[in-house]
Motif scaffolding. Structure first.
Motif, PDB file in Angstrom:
ATOM      1  N   ASP A  23       0.821  -1.214   0.000  1.00 19.24           N
ATOM      2  CA  ASP A  23       0.000   0.000   0.000  1.00 19.24           C
ATOM      3  C   ASP A  23       0.856   1.266   0.000  1.00 19.24           C
ATOM      4  OD1 ASP A  23       1.060  -0.026   2.527  1.00 19.24           O
ATOM      5  OD2 ASP A  23      -0.845   0.072   3.604  1.00 19.24           O
ATOM      6  N   GLY A  24       2.165   1.103  -0.079  1.00 18.93           N
ATOM      7  CA  GLY A  24       3.058   2.258  -0.114  1.00 18.93           C
ATOM      8  C   GLY A  24       3.354   2.855   1.244  1.00 18.93           C
ATOM      9  N   PHE A  25       2.667   2.362   2.303  1.00 21.57           N
ATOM     10  CA  PHE A  25       2.901   2.886   3.660  1.00 21.57           C
ATOM     11  C   PHE A  25       3.334   1.773   4.598  1.00 21.57           C
ATOM     12  CE2 PHE A  25       1.011   4.010   7.892  1.00 21.57           C
ATOM     13  CZ  PHE A  25       2.016   4.902   8.258  1.00 21.57           C
ATOM     14  N   LEU A  44       9.698  14.554  13.800  1.00 23.98           N
ATOM     15  CA  LEU A  44      10.660  13.530  14.197  1.00 23.98           C
ATOM     16  C   LEU A  44      11.211  12.844  12.951  1.00 23.98           C
ATOM     17  CD1 LEU A  44       8.696  11.848  17.139  1.00 23.98           C
ATOM     18  CD2 LEU A  44      10.806  13.169  17.370  1.00 23.98           C
ATOM     19  N   SER A  45      12.418  12.339  13.041  1.00 21.71           N
ATOM     20  CA  SER A  45      12.976  11.536  11.951  1.00 21.71           C
ATOM     21  C   SER A  45      13.655  10.314  12.566  1.00 21.71           C
ATOM     22  CB  SER A  45      13.981  12.359  11.139  1.00 21.71           C
ATOM     23  OG  SER A  45      15.040  12.815  11.968  1.00 21.71           O
ATOM     24  N   PRO A  46      13.804   9.219  11.795  1.00 20.54           N
ATOM     25  CA  PRO A  46      14.389   7.989  12.354  1.00 20.54           C
ATOM     26  C   PRO A  46      15.772   8.236  12.969  1.00 20.54           C
ATOM     27  CG  PRO A  46      13.381   7.535  10.232  1.00 20.54           C
ATOM     28  CD  PRO A  46      13.353   9.020  10.409  1.00 20.54           C
ATOM     29  N   PHE A  48      13.506   5.350  16.768  1.00 19.45           N
ATOM     30  CA  PHE A  48      12.469   5.097  15.770  1.00 19.45           C
ATOM     31  C   PHE A  48      13.202   4.697  14.495  1.00 19.45           C
ATOM     32  CE2 PHE A  48      10.768   8.555  18.499  1.00 19.45           C
ATOM     33  CZ  PHE A  48       9.748   7.842  19.111  1.00 19.45           C
ATOM     34  N   GLU A  49      12.921   3.482  13.977  1.00 16.54           N
ATOM     35  CA  GLU A  49      13.703   2.968  12.842  1.00 16.54           C
ATOM     36  C   GLU A  49      13.166   3.407  11.488  1.00 16.54           C
ATOM     37  OE1 GLU A  49      16.474   1.665  13.214  1.00 16.54           O
ATOM     38  OE2 GLU A  49      16.525   0.917  15.264  1.00 16.54           O
ATOM     39  N   ASN A  50      11.891   3.816  11.421  1.00 21.01           N
ATOM     40  CA  ASN A  50      11.317   4.210  10.131  1.00 21.01           C
ATOM     41  C   ASN A  50      10.142   5.149  10.349  1.00 21.01           C
ATOM     42  OD1 ASN A  50       9.038   2.472  10.751  1.00 21.01           O
ATOM     43  ND2 ASN A  50      10.370   0.764  10.177  1.00 21.01           N
ATOM     44  N   ASN A  51       9.617   5.674   9.263  1.00 22.51           N
ATOM     45  CA  ASN A  51       8.527   6.660   9.364  1.00 22.51           C
ATOM     46  C   ASN A  51       7.238   6.047   9.899  1.00 22.51           C
ATOM     47  OD1 ASN A  51       9.984   8.896   8.460  1.00 22.51           O
ATOM     48  ND2 ASN A  51       9.758   8.272   6.322  1.00 22.51           N
ATOM     49  N   MET A  52       7.034   4.742   9.645  1.00 19.68           N
ATOM     50  CA  MET A  52       5.829   4.105  10.157  1.00 19.68           C
ATOM     51  C   MET A  52       5.834   4.130  11.683  1.00 19.68           C
ATOM     52  SD  MET A  52       4.318   0.280   9.529  1.00 19.68           S
ATOM     53  CE  MET A  52       4.977  -0.485  10.993  1.00 19.68           C
TER      54      MET A  52
END
Length: 960
Positions: free
Chosen positions: A50-52, A915-917, A937-941
């Motif tokens: 789904d791209g997310f 925030l960013s990973p 946080f390892e990723n945007n999800m």
């Protein structure tokens, strides 16, 4: 829908109305080299892209498995979830609470349902309140008065004299002397309810009464939870419940729920599963990818989120050669398990291939897959093949469904071809197991670790006679090794010699978890009786099935009368011969053994064989598979070479060898599949459709929202959604937070999560007492997982918790504003009343151990905003984010000591709007110290989930 891979959707050639993602064409040559298990991961990523949550790069990483294994994290969206009741209750309570929160925020609560099929088996809550005396009153070797239970009644199906009472004055049994006669075998209907026998005089206690009492207690103790489950199955889509008392066997329930291939609105895709049940991995034996995860991960899947895993190595286990005719399923399973343990497969997928795979029945495959914890693999995968399809046919799958299944699996190259010409996938490494090398063993004569190959048994026993007395030897003088002692018994003369068998017990024990070995014993008995072989009457023979599953195998296949004819009659269920509960040998036999100093033998299919354990005059004891126990009983001696010497003489004086009556694997599989499996699943299907009386009569609400009972101490609406709004707010800064706990290295989820019984002095006990409960009514934390008030009080309540503020193991901490030493919950409660946030300081590997949902939920409800640790266990780190707690990590080389922190300071953490990973954050203490940490946080999800206050609130907003 929404997948960029929609052009890969095709119609199934043989059934044009069915559609599927043709991942075989999409992946091309790379796909053809992938292990089958990785192909399932690839199909899932393509279908759910789904791209997310699942990106195109994830699908391509899986397709590039050969170079990306162990280097990338990939999402996996399983097709369904399996829960057992203890882990199922908090998940379903959260969904009930989410319905309420969505309604309160102006949404439609009816839309709140699990995103994938969720099967819940209610079979872990049964406690044994009433048991039969052979369990409760084990033998009393220490002496002293030990009265058997007051209520005893003889088993009508088996009229037989009882062995003499063993000197217990309280005996109320019929204690007439005399030997147990060999009565005709009872019919299978009577066998089904054969009671367990008292260990002192082997008199039965009525089983149905015991079972009914336990079931009454279960429904009484767990009524609220069962009513909640029933409400859940009525109002939620995608939820099905297997009620208590469905019975047969837990693994069969898991198999009954298996789809193998999903067909939803004529769209096909492979079955796959994650579950909180420890037996989940057994479904890989059916070609269904699945493994066990924690409660919070299963709940995430139910919410429509993927499970994240490091793209694993796949070890190919090549099975070659042909199984020895005398090797049982247990020999094969244990041998393969041993090879895998030595091959270092921990944390990897294992996949089976090679010409030998087709020789394993589905029961063998699921047993190997179920034993993953023994060798550390994530799962052991057997791709679907002709053996699987044949099994599914007998398990009740209809012909049309099987045809679609086979056509689809072949179209996406998930069907294993038996032909050697077919191309095998490429694996990270290959372990070869030659089935020809697997030979049957027995263990003995004194220790279970001393294994003896059956074909060496005669020579090994001879060596034991020669050896000095010790762990194996008996030190019998050479001139006495062939002594023969004649003995009169029941009007006939018999001859006893060294190695003679006097006890033969067929027991379905922990080392015989695959019921097919008991079936092998039964088929061997059938052939023996038909050939005219008998067992000498002085040999103490017995049959203890161990479980209803084994009884089902024996009765539905019709072999019980033949076992009975050889003297192997059902004596009951439970621990018998292993623990020394053996009826005394006939006096004439005992005297002959002692007078001739004979090394007599016991052979049993149990787990314990210490010298003299079975009987003081039986000095050599061997553990063997059930069919070998029957074979040695017929031979009457262990001094036999089965290859060259006959077991005995049959009709017309013909010599009968073991090879003449040993059932072939093909015979065994045929009887197992056609008689046993089909009747078992037919019975289970009837039980599932009918339910049971108590479950059917159990009243449960039918309202869209669950009517919470404010007086309930089992089910309570949790506060995860108290601040649910349509739009997420940016994470607020954590200002002037106190440290709730200052912990060291390797704090496990057992230290954090509530588990086991509720201690009388604990915060949870105080809460339950305030609600009018007595300690006897506390039950366990597991049973009260649906009550967040109990579980929050049980968080960090482990007596082995070492908090540096306290200096010794205790579930205590210091409440700094008042200076009091309190229970962790009481301190957290005071902080929350005063609006003071709290954090946790920890060392390395925070959150080690098995995944537990309340190890994250509990701290969240205690008001913990962040954990600041040197390092984390990977799964627990993601669980903290999933509940809304920030996992922060000290910079390399830094920790509280190097930074001069005492934990008594107050901490302020500023989160930027964006925030960013793995970004750096500054922390300021009340002493003026400023230091930076890494936001893990390892990723945007993960950032999105955290901003939403965790996955529960993220999904709840989707329903809005």
């Amino acid at each position: 829908p929404g997948s960029p891979y929609q052009p890969a959707i095709e119609a199934l050639e043989s059934h044009p109305e069915k559609q599927f993602y043709n991942v075989s064409k999409l992946g091309g040559a790379k796909y053809d080299t992938l292990p089958y298990s990785i192909r399932v991961l690839f199909e899932s990523s393509v279908r759910n892209c789904d791209g997310f949550l699942v990106k195109e790069t994830d699908a391509m990483n899986i397709l590039d498995w050969k170079t990306k294994q162990n280097h990338v994290e990939v999402p996996f969206c399983p097709a369904r979830v399996v829960l057992q009741d203890f882990t199922g209750i908090p998940a379903m309570v959260d969904f009930a609470a989410m319905r309420e929160a969505v309604r309160n925020a102006g949404g439609d609560p009816v839309k709140v349902n699990p995103a994938c099929p969720t099967d819940l088996t209610v079979d872990h809550s049964l406690q044994i309140d009433f048991s039969k005396c052979a369990i409760q009153n084990a033998p009393n070797p220490g002496g002293g008065e030990q009265k058997p239970p007051a209520r005893l009644s003889p088993l009508k199906a088996q009229p037989r004299k009882l062995p003499p009472c063993r000197g217990h004055s309280g005996c109320r049994g019929s204690c007439g002397a005399g030997e147990a006669g060999r009565s005709p075998g009872p019919c299978s209907a009577q066998i089904e309810n054969t009671p367990l026998l008292c260990p002192f005089h082997l008199q039965p206690v009525p089983e149905p009464e015991t079972v009914l009492k336990n079931q009454e207690m279960e429904f009484g103790r767990n009524r609220e939870r069962l009513q909640f489950f029933k409400w859940s199955s009525r109002v939620f889509e995608n939820v099905s419940i297997i009620p208590p008392e469905t019975g047969t066997a837990h693994q069969v329930n898991l198999e009954y729920l298996s789809r193998v291939v999903f067909d939803i609105n004529d769209f096909l895709h492979p079955d796959s599963v994650v579950g909180t049940d420890s037996h989940t991995t057994m479904v890989n034996g059916l070609g269904i990818l699945g493994w066990g995860v924690g409660g919070i991960e299963t709940e995430a899947v139910m919410l429509g989120m993927p499970v994240t895993l490091t793209l694993p190595e796949v070890v190919g286990c090549e099975l070659t050669g042909t199984v020895s005719p005398f090797a049982t399923s247990i020999d094969i399973v244990l041998s393969i398990t041993k090879h895998l343990r030595q091959a270092d497969v921990a944390g990897k997928f294992v996949e089976f291939f090679g010409s030998g795979v087709s020789q394993l029945s589905v029961a063998d495959r699921t047993t190997i897959a179920n034993m993953c914890p023994e060798y550390g693999a994530i799962l052991s995968f057997f791709p679907v093949d002709n053996v699987t399809l044949k099994h599914l046919k007998h398990a009740g799958f209809d012909k049309a469904k099987l045809e679609v299944m086979e056509a689809y699996l072949k179209a996406v190259k998930l069907f294993r071809n038996d032909k050697s010409s077919s191309r095998e996938p490429e694996y990270s490494q290959v372990v070869q197991v030659s089935l020809s090398s697997i030979i049957p063993y027995v263990s003995g004569p004194k220790r279970s670790q001393d294994r003896v190959a059956v074909n060496n048994m005669k020579s090994d026993f001879q060596a034991c006679l020669n050896e000095k007395s010790g762990v194996k030897g008996f030190q019998i003088a050479a001139e006495k090794q062939n002594d023969i002692v004649p003995v009169q018994y029941e009007g006939n003369e018999y001859k006893l010699s060294h190695g003679c068998v006097v006890i033969a017990a067929v027991i379905s024990c922990t080392n015989n978890c695959n019921p097919s070995v008991m079936l092998a014993a039964g088929l061997l008995a059938k052939k023996a009786v038909e050939a005219g072989l008998v067992v000498k009457p002085y040999i103490r023979t017995s049959l203890s099935p161990g479980s209803g599953m084994v009884t089902h195998y024996l009765s539905s296949s019709g072999v019980l009368p033949y076992l009975s004819k050889l003297g192997f009659e059902v004596v009951g269920y439970g621990c018998s011969t292993c623990v020394g509960n053996t009826a005394p040998l006939p006096e004439a036999i005992r005297n002959a053994i002692k007078q001739g100093d004979i090394i007599a033998c016991g052979v049993l299919s149990g787990t314990k064989n210490f010298e003299g354990r079975l009987c003081d005059c039986v000095r050599a004891n061997y553990l063997a598979s059930p069919p070998l126990v029957v074979a040695y009983a017929i031979a009457g001696t262990v001094r036999i070479d089965f290859d060259t010497e006959p077991l005995g003489t049959g009709f017309n004086g013909k010599s009968i060898y073991l090879r003449d009556i040993w059932p072939t694997r093909q015979e065994l599989h045929t009887v197992e599949e056609e008689c046993v499996i089909s009747s078992m699943f037919k019975e289970l299907k009837e039980k599932m459709e009918k339910g049971n009386k108590r479950w059917n009569l159990l009243e449960a609400p039918e309202s869209t929202l669950f009517p919470w009972d404010l007086k309930s101490t089992y089910i309570r609406c949790p506060s995860f959604f108290d601040k649910l709004a349509k739009e997420p707010v940016s994470p607020p800064a954590v200002e002037n937070a106190h440290v709730l706990l200052y912990l060291g290295d390797s704090v496990t989820t057992d230290h954090i999560s509530p588990a086991g019984s509720i201690a009388r002095s604990s915060a949870a006990a105080k809460y339950l007492t305030s609600r009018g409960l007595t300690p006897r009514e506390f039950n366990s934390y597991g049973a009260r997982r649906g009550n967040d008030a109990v579980m929050t009080r049980g968080t960090f309540a482990n007596i082995k918790l070492l908090n540096k503020f306290i200096g010794k193991p205790a579930p205590k901490t210091i409440h700094f504003p008042s200076g009091q030493t309190l229970d962790v919950f009481e301190a957290a409660e005071l902080y929350q009343k005063d609006g003071i946030p709290v954090i946790i300081l920890a060392g390395k590997k925070y959150g080690l151990g098995s995944s537990r949902d309340w190890a994250a939920k509990g701290p969240f409800l205690l008001g913990v905003k962040a954990v600041l640790a040197e390092s984390y266990e990977k799964v627990h780190r993601s669980q903290l984010i999933g509940i809304g707690i920030a996992p922060l990590q000290f910079r390399p080389g830094e920790n509280p000591s190097t930074l001069g922190l005492t934990g008594r300071e107050q901490f302020s953490i500023l989160f930027p709007p964006e925030l960013s990973p793995r970004m750096s954050l500054d922390i300021k203490t009340s002493t003026g110290k400023v230091f930076s940490v890494i936001a893990l946080f390892e990723n945007n999800m993960e950032i999105t989930l955290y901003k939403n206050g965790g996955s529960l609130n993220f999904v709840a907003r989707r329903f809005l």
